[in-house]
Design an enzyme around this catalytic site. Structure first.
Site, PDB file in Angstrom:
ATOM      1  N   LYS A  51       0.840  -1.205   0.000  1.00  0.00           N
ATOM      2  CA  LYS A  51       0.000   0.000   0.000  1.00  0.00           C
ATOM      3  C   LYS A  51       0.874   1.253   0.000  1.00  0.00           C
ATOM      4  CE  LYS A  51      -3.742  -2.532   2.163  1.00  0.00           C
ATOM      5  NZ  LYS A  51      -4.385  -2.997   3.402  1.00  0.00           N
ATOM      6  N   GLN A  95      -4.886  -1.724   9.575  1.00  0.00           N
ATOM      7  CA  GLN A  95      -4.569  -3.033   8.992  1.00  0.00           C
ATOM      8  C   GLN A  95      -5.070  -4.143   9.919  1.00  0.00           C
ATOM      9  OE1 GLN A  95      -3.201  -3.490   5.852  1.00  0.00           O
ATOM     10  NE2 GLN A  95      -3.688  -5.637   6.198  1.00  0.00           N
ATOM     11  N   ASP A 118     -11.519   2.609   4.072  1.00  0.00           N
ATOM     12  CA  ASP A 118     -11.769   1.169   3.983  1.00  0.00           C
ATOM     13  C   ASP A 118     -13.268   0.853   4.092  1.00  0.00           C
ATOM     14  OD1 ASP A 118      -9.792  -0.616   3.401  1.00  0.00           O
ATOM     15  OD2 ASP A 118      -8.969  -0.698   5.442  1.00  0.00           O
TER      16      ASP A 118
END
Ligand code: NAD
Length: 279
Positions: A51, A95, A118
């Site tokens: 990422k 994460q 997200d």
């Protein structure tokens, strides 16, 4: 049978993202993404590196907050709240998975919904269900974007989603429903999985189990999307679908690697740019 080539499409989206970042920078806005990484799970570290690299290539400012696995929940939330207030940060990504002593929902809910690239905050989850403007999770929107690229419209299709997690299966179900597909969703407690998968014109699988979907479980001419990522004993990546035997039956199928995986990161960049535009 045609391959749904996520790798090529993701490259095209990333090229566009780079151009979008350049024009935002001309207006004095550098999109920023903060990643929170806790513990030393090797897969999580690999994903975060990928990422960061994608951000760097696109011109997005990125910062990774790496914390030890014994960090307290309060400390994590304090860091997130700092980033919620930081005007240079447009997107915040936690994460997953988090260590067992951390309440994942509490942490996700501390992210500002406006920076929740997200799409895991209940505000965005609710808006997705209502088909309102929101950030939706990157993997399922990557699937939708891939279908769109190949002019596949799920409207009216019999679709089956296998896997019902909050980050993959459930948002996938909502995105399909919002496009007027008929959606059947299966999980570990589904009684007869093949009974469901065999009826699907569009079969989307995100479980994490090698060869879960075999040839006899797929309808002739079906479109098959494999979200699963599994490591074989030889270290090679593979999906949840027995690709070799299933592919000849399909009209379209995604490979693993090179299907949904690259789309996820491309959509993360796109969501971060969207957040920056709303600054
Ligand atoms: P998860 O473990 O949170 O959820 C798995 C889901 O599969 C659950 O709903 C469970 O009930 C269901 N399931 C388990 N065994 C089953 C079975 N035998 N039959 C039917 N359903 C079953 O996993 P997740 O985070 O949703 O990830 C799923 C897979 O997708 C993993 O392989 C993961 O690596 C992959 N993934 C890929 C990407 C990508 O970018 N391609 C992104 C996220 C996750």
């Amino acid at each position: 049978m045609q391959i749904l080539d996520g790798k090529t499409l993701a490259a095209k989206i990333r090229k566009q993202a780079k151009e979008d970042v350049t024009s935002l920078k001309e207006k004095g806005i550098t999109p920023g993404l903060a990643v929170v990484l806790i513990g030393d799970d090797p897969a999580s570290h690999t994903y975060v590196k990928m990422k960061e690299k994608a951000c760097e290539e696109t011109g997005i400012y990125s910062i990774a907050h790496k914390m030890p696995s014994d960090i307290s929940q309060d400390k994590i939330i304090e860091t997130i709240e700092m980033m919620n207030l930081n005007p240079n940060i447009d997107g915040i990504l936690i994460q997953l998975p988090l260590p067992p002593h951390i309440d994942t929902q509490k942490v996700l809910q501390s992210v500002s919904p406006q920076k929740d690239v997200d799409g895991f905050h209940p505000f965005n989850v609710g808006n997705l269900v209502l088909d309102l403007d929101c950030f939706a999770p990157c993997t399922p929107i990557g699937v939708m974007r891939l279908l769109e690229e190949y002019n596949i419209d799920p409207k009216g299709m019999d679709t089956c989603v296998v896997g019902a997690s909050n980050i993959v299966g459930k948002p996938m179900m909502n995105l399909l429903l919002n496009k007027f597909a008929t959606v059947d969703i299966c999980h570990i407690h589904t009684k007869d999985l093949a009974e469901h998968t065999k009826r699907a014109d569009l079969l989307i699988v995100g479980v994490g189990k090698i060869n879960l979907i075999t040839e006899d479980m797929v309808k002739d001419g079906a479109i098959v999307i494999d979200i699963g990522i599994n490591k074989r004993e030889n270290g090679k990546l593979t999906g949840d679908v027995d690709f070799e035997n299933v592919a000849p039956k399909c009209s379209y199928i995604t490979p693993v690697p090179g299907g949904v995986g690259p789309m996820t990161i491309a959509m993360l960049l796109a969501n971060t740019i969207t957040a920056a535009r709303k600054r």
